[in-house]
Every structure is written in C-alpha cells, then in structure tokens.
Scaffold this active site. Structure first.
Site, PDB file in Angstrom:
ATOM      1  N   LYS A 128      34.135  62.811  38.362  1.00  0.00           N
ATOM      2  CA  LYS A 128      34.211  61.340  38.398  1.00  0.00           C
ATOM      3  C   LYS A 128      33.570  60.867  39.690  1.00  0.00           C
ATOM      4  CE  LYS A 128      35.804  57.757  36.110  1.00  0.00           C
ATOM      5  NZ  LYS A 128      35.872  57.536  34.656  1.00  0.00           N
ATOM      6  N   ASP A 168      31.680  53.369  33.799  1.00  0.00           N
ATOM      7  CA  ASP A 168      33.130  53.136  33.834  1.00  0.00           C
ATOM      8  C   ASP A 168      33.275  51.674  34.255  1.00  0.00           C
ATOM      9  OD1 ASP A 168      35.867  54.579  33.692  1.00  0.00           O
ATOM     10  OD2 ASP A 168      36.017  53.558  35.605  1.00  0.00           O
TER      11      ASP A 168
HETATM   12  P1  NDP Z   1      34.774  47.126  32.163  1.00  0.00           P
HETATM   13  O1  NDP Z   1      34.338  46.956  33.572  1.00  0.00           O
HETATM   14  O2  NDP Z   1      33.801  46.902  31.063  1.00  0.00           O
HETATM   15  O3  NDP Z   1      36.043  46.196  31.875  1.00  0.00           O
HETATM   16  C1  NDP Z   1      37.226  46.304  32.608  1.00  0.00           C
HETATM   17  C2  NDP Z   1      38.170  45.223  32.148  1.00  0.00           C
HETATM   18  O4  NDP Z   1      39.423  45.401  32.805  1.00  0.00           O
HETATM   19  C3  NDP Z   1      37.693  43.837  32.518  1.00  0.00           C
HETATM   20  O5  NDP Z   1      38.179  42.904  31.590  1.00  0.00           O
HETATM   21  C4  NDP Z   1      38.330  43.637  33.904  1.00  0.00           C
HETATM   22  O6  NDP Z   1      38.491  42.275  34.276  1.00  0.00           O
HETATM   23  C5  NDP Z   1      39.678  44.300  33.687  1.00  0.00           C
HETATM   24  N1  NDP Z   1      40.169  44.810  34.971  1.00  0.00           N
HETATM   25  C6  NDP Z   1      39.534  45.658  35.834  1.00  0.00           C
HETATM   26  N2  NDP Z   1      40.271  45.880  36.909  1.00  0.00           N
HETATM   27  C7  NDP Z   1      41.401  45.160  36.742  1.00  0.00           C
HETATM   28  C8  NDP Z   1      42.571  44.975  37.514  1.00  0.00           C
HETATM   29  N3  NDP Z   1      42.716  45.574  38.708  1.00  0.00           N
HETATM   30  N4  NDP Z   1      43.545  44.178  37.011  1.00  0.00           N
HETATM   31  C9  NDP Z   1      43.402  43.581  35.809  1.00  0.00           C
HETATM   32  N5  NDP Z   1      42.312  43.717  35.026  1.00  0.00           N
HETATM   33  C10 NDP Z   1      41.338  44.490  35.490  1.00  0.00           C
HETATM   34  O7  NDP Z   1      35.400  48.601  32.079  1.00  0.00           O
HETATM   35  P2  NDP Z   1      35.669  49.491  30.804  1.00  0.00           P
HETATM   36  O8  NDP Z   1      36.057  48.659  29.648  1.00  0.00           O
HETATM   37  O9  NDP Z   1      34.543  50.438  30.676  1.00  0.00           O
HETATM   38  O10 NDP Z   1      36.902  50.366  31.313  1.00  0.00           O
HETATM   39  C11 NDP Z   1      38.262  49.938  31.129  1.00  0.00           C
HETATM   40  C12 NDP Z   1      39.173  51.134  31.304  1.00  0.00           C
HETATM   41  O11 NDP Z   1      38.852  52.116  30.326  1.00  0.00           O
HETATM   42  C13 NDP Z   1      39.102  51.846  32.643  1.00  0.00           C
HETATM   43  O12 NDP Z   1      40.374  52.363  32.963  1.00  0.00           O
HETATM   44  C14 NDP Z   1      38.156  52.995  32.357  1.00  0.00           C
HETATM   45  O13 NDP Z   1      38.340  54.073  33.252  1.00  0.00           O
HETATM   46  C15 NDP Z   1      38.582  53.355  30.960  1.00  0.00           C
HETATM   47  N6  NDP Z   1      37.607  54.111  30.182  1.00  0.00           N
HETATM   48  C16 NDP Z   1      36.371  53.593  29.914  1.00  0.00           C
HETATM   49  C17 NDP Z   1      35.488  54.309  29.144  1.00  0.00           C
HETATM   50  C18 NDP Z   1      34.174  53.741  28.714  1.00  0.00           C
HETATM   51  O14 NDP Z   1      33.492  54.386  27.903  1.00  0.00           O
HETATM   52  N7  NDP Z   1      33.762  52.588  29.181  1.00  0.00           N
HETATM   53  C19 NDP Z   1      35.817  55.666  28.663  1.00  0.00           C
HETATM   54  C20 NDP Z   1      37.166  56.077  28.933  1.00  0.00           C
HETATM   55  C21 NDP Z   1      37.992  55.324  29.695  1.00  0.00           C
HETATM   56  P3  NDP Z   1      37.450  41.633  35.325  1.00  0.00           P
HETATM   57  O15 NDP Z   1      36.204  41.419  34.570  1.00  0.00           O
HETATM   58  O16 NDP Z   1      38.132  40.378  35.736  1.00  0.00           O
HETATM   59  O17 NDP Z   1      37.319  42.620  36.449  1.00  0.00           O
END
Ligand code: NDP
Length: 449
Positions: A128, A168
């Site tokens: 990571k 991510d």
């Molecule tokens: P994105 O950056 O596309 O989206 C993240 C989302 O979560 C946004 O809506 C963001 O809001 C919100 N968010 C981020 N940080 C916080 C916080 N501290 N408190 C509240 N809301 C928060 O990321 P992903 O969708 O790719 O990833 C989301 C999760 O899924 C993560 O944990 C990631 O590790 C996991 N994941 C992702 C994969 C992938 O293929 N993308 C694969 C496996 C796991 P805002 O826009 O306001 O920051």
C-alpha cells in the site's frame, strides 16, 4: 482477549515496536485474535515464526515529495510505499492521497491487503502507498505536478513483476494517468506497472465498477446462503459517494434494492424515493462538487451536515464505503435497533471493533472488508493478466469473472469459519482463509528474509 501465548507474545512485541500506530495495531490485533485456532492446530507456524514475520513489512519506504503550486510556492509532502508481503506474488495495493495519511494508516492498509489479495485466488502479494497530499481544491495542473513528483521517487521501487500500485481514496483515473505517464517517461518502458489505467492505455473494462459491484455480489451471496434472501425490496444505506459507493449504489439498485442515503466527508443526503445516481455521478465524477448540492437538483431529498448520523436511517442493508472507523459502536446500536439484516464493508476497516462485536452479537450478517471489497483488487489482477497477454477481455467477460471470484470468496470464508469452529463468523473466516495460502507459501519458500 488472547487465549494463546504465541499470538499474545507477537501482538505485544508488535505493540512495543509500533507505539502510536493505532490503526495498524487495531488491524493486527483483529487478525491475530482470529488466527488463534489456526496457530493452536498448526505448531509449525510458531516454530517457523510465521506470525512474527507476517506482521513485519518486508520493506517500508518513506520519502519527500517536493512540488510547485500554481502560485509558484514550493510545497513539501510525505510519500509512502509499504511493500508488506510478496510470498504469493508481486506487491499489490492502492495509493491514497488524503491529509489523514500517515505511516500507521498505510501499514494497516498494507497488512489487510495481504489477506485480501490472497482471498481473490490470484497471484498478488500485499502492499500500500500514499501521501498526506490533499487533492481537494487543487487545480488539474497541481494534481499533475504532484503525481509526477510522487512518481519520480516511487518509480525506483516498483515494476510490473515487483510492485503494482493502483488507486484508492483521492487517486482515481486522472491521477493514475499522470502517475503512469511519469513512470513511462522515466523508465522508457510501456508496462502494466499500475492498474486502474484508462481504457486507451491498458486499463481493464469493469475496473471502475469492480469494488462496488463486487461488494454487492458478495452481499447477495451472503444473504442468499445465510438467510435465503436477496437485495430485492431491501432499503439500503451507503456511506461515501466516491468510486466504491457509486458503483455499490448502481449494483444494489440493479439487484432490486432501494438506496436511500449517501454521504461525503461534510454530510449526508437522504432521498426516500431512492438515490438518483445520475445526479450523484454528475456531481462527483464530472463536477467534483459536494454532495449537499444533490438537494438543489432532486425534489424531496434532504441534506444533513455531518456524516455520522447516516447510520440512524432505518435500513435493511448497510454498506459503509467511505473510510476507516466511520461506523462505531453507537452507530451499530442504531442500525440494530432499526432492524438491519446485513452490513458489508466497502471501505477498508470502516467498522470499529465495538461495532463489529455488537453487530455479530445481534445476529446481523457481517461481511468484513478484506472479503467484501476484494472485487477491486481482483479486477486489478485481471488487468495485470490482460496486460501480460497484451489482450483485452470484454466487459461481460471481466464482470463474469468478478462474480465468480466474489462467490468463491464468500464460500471460502464461510467454510474456513466452519472448519475452525467459529461457524458464521465471516471476520474470522476471512482472516483464516486469507492467511492459509500466504503462510503455506511462506513455509514453502523457507526463511528468506
Ligand atoms: P474516493 O476518494 O473515490 O471516495 C471516498 C469517499 O469517502 C468520498 O465520498 C469521501 O468524501 C469519503 N471520505 C473520505 N474520507 C472521509 C472521512 N475521513 N470522513 C468521511 N468521509 C470520508 O475513494 P474510494 O471510493 O476509492 O475508496 C473508499 C474506501 O474504499 C476506502 O476505504 C478505500 O480504501 C476502499 N477501497 C477502495 C477500492 C477501490 O477500488 N477504489 C478497493 C478496495 C477498497 P470527500 O469527497 O468529502 O472526501
């Protein structure tokens, strides 16, 4: 608490060596606790020091990233890449750009990634990376310059057979494009060194959808096998509105569920008529706007500031898809009181240990992240296969393989839990099933580090 001396000793040593790394220690404790029946039945694991070795990354890189903003000011961020375990394949895992990134967060994610990648059945080790860089409010040029500066150092340490990063939080298709461009420029080689690439330069169809779709495929299989039920007619709450959340919403809706809430880090929207995903996609994927804007475009929807109360909305299925520790013990109690049937983790470690305990004790079906969100890395693995073959599969072919992988993961973790006397505990099942393949490989490869 720990019942075996061996797991306890390894945890205490890890705690002493990694003081203050709360997220990392939380992840290690959860895994070690559920591996206790395995170490008890397999003394060779202790003899060969498998637990001591698995909690220590093979390599940890921390580096300075210097870049220049649009006003000509020099900016300095910190970059990380943790190459955790390569027993079953090249290191593989995403890159996160978010101000909350630190060594503990990257280590917890890398550690979890070892078991997740193993569960997919594909040949991928765990890693990571990321940076405390905050992409919010940055211009496209600034994002590009930061990605180039980050890759200038990272390029020395990765490669298509060594370490293959992906996206991510904060790293989507745009960032992967800039990172890939810089790697190619520096190394003079066109290779599948990153996944999540654009379709024009080696990306895989269905990679964008993979994590959210995979989450719903596994949840559907879990509902089916453990409750003889499905998404059909269910009310669903999804936190986040990023890549995982958007495609989870799409697939849950296709499978007959009604998604009534989504969020971002500022607040959540509640739409009793079912979320209009076209509006969310326009806001998040095109305009990069805040979720509160939804209520100006969709009649009957409400916006609430702050995201924690999203779990107070009555639902049958909850899919936390934002970030770590976003669903705590109180949130779990609210979900239980409102009759939730299933919780499946789209984000990494979104539920606190108190939440997991409460949900499991109440008989709620609970699918942990390392199984439930493995669809993203699984299709990343399929992207690597396509790059190696220099050949592309159709959307249907990739989606079909993804469905097969997610169903297999569910059955493997379900069976592993049963085999070790913790039937129905999918948290333990996922840790055990993921661990077995990696530890077998480590034993077979000898003590090489
Ligand atoms: P994105 O950056 O596309 O989206 C993240 C989302 O979560 C946004 O809506 C963001 O809001 C919100 N968010 C981020 N940080 C916080 C916080 N501290 N408190 C509240 N809301 C928060 O990321 P992903 O969708 O790719 O990833 C989301 C999760 O899924 C993560 O944990 C990631 O590790 C996991 N994941 C992702 C994969 C992938 O293929 N993308 C694969 C496996 C796991 P805002 O826009 O306001 O920051």
């Amino acid at each position: 608490m720990f019942k075996t001396e061996y797991a306890k000793k390894v945890y205490e040593a890890t705690e002493a060596k990694n003081a203050g790394q709360d997220e990392y220690l939380q992840a290690v404790k959860e895994v070690l606790l559920s591996l206790e029946p395995v170490v008890e039945q397999n003394p060779v694991l202790q003899k060969k020091g498998i637990l001591e070795r698995i909690v220590e990354p093979e390599r940890q890189l921390m580096f300075r990233v210097t870049w220049v903003d649009d006003n000509g000011n020099v900016q300095v961020n910190r970059g990380y890449r943790i190459q955790f375990n390569s027993a079953i394949g090249p290191y593989k895992g995403g890159i996160r750009f978010h101000p909350s990134v630190n060594i503990s967060v990257i280590k917890f994610l890398g550690f979890e990634q070892i078991f997740k990648n193993s569960l997919t059945g594909l040949a991928m080790g765990g890693g990571k990376g990321g940076s405390d860089f905050d992409p919010k409010g940055k211009s496209d040029e600034e994002i590009m310059r930061f990605c180039q500066a980050f890759m200038t150092e990272l390029a020395k340490h990765i490669g298509s057979d060594t370490d293959v990063p992906a996206g991510d939080i904060g790293v989507g298709g745009r960032e992967i494009g800039y990172l890939f461009g810089q790697y190619k420029r520096l190394q003079n080689v066109f290779t599948g060194v990153l996944t999540g690439k654009g379709l024009d330069f080696g990306g895989s169809l269905a990679r964008t959808e993979a994590t959210g779709y995979g989450l719903c495929y596994l949840t559907e299989e879990m509902l089916n096998c453990m409750k003889n039920d499905s998404f059909k007619g269910k009310t669903v709450v999804i936190s986040g509105s990023g890549n995982v959340a958007i495609y989870a919403c799409q697939k849950a809706t296709q499978l007959g569920g009604k998604v009534v809430a989504m969020s971002d880090s500022n607040g959540y929207i509640y739409d009793p008529n079912g979320i209009n995903l076209d509006v969310v996609k326009q806001l998040k994927e095109v305009e990069r706007a805040r979720i509160c804007e939804y209520v100006n475009r969709v009649e009957g929807a409400e916006y609430h500031e702050g995201c924690r109360n999203i779990w107070g909305i009555k639902c049958d299925v909850a899919l936390p898809c934002a970030t770590q520790n976003e669903l705590d013990g109180d949130a779990a109690k609210k979900l239980i009181a409102n009759g939730v049937i299933a919780v499946a983790e789209g984000a990494n470690m979104p539920s606190t240990p108190e939440a997991v305990e409460a949900l499991q004790a109440a008989g709620v079906l609970f699918a942990p992240a390392k199984a439930a969100n493995a669809g993203g890395v699984a299709v990343s693995g399929l992207e690597m296969s396509q790059n190696s073959m220099r050949y592309d599969w159709t959307f249907e072919e990739v989606d079909g393989k993804l469905q097969g992988i997610m169903k297999n993961i569910f059955h493997n973790i379900y069976d592993a839990a049963e085999k070790y006397g913790v039937a129905g505990d999918l948290v333990a099942g996922a840790n055990i099933a993921g661990f077995e393949k990696v530890s077998n490989a480590m034993l077979a490869e000898g003590i090489i580090y």
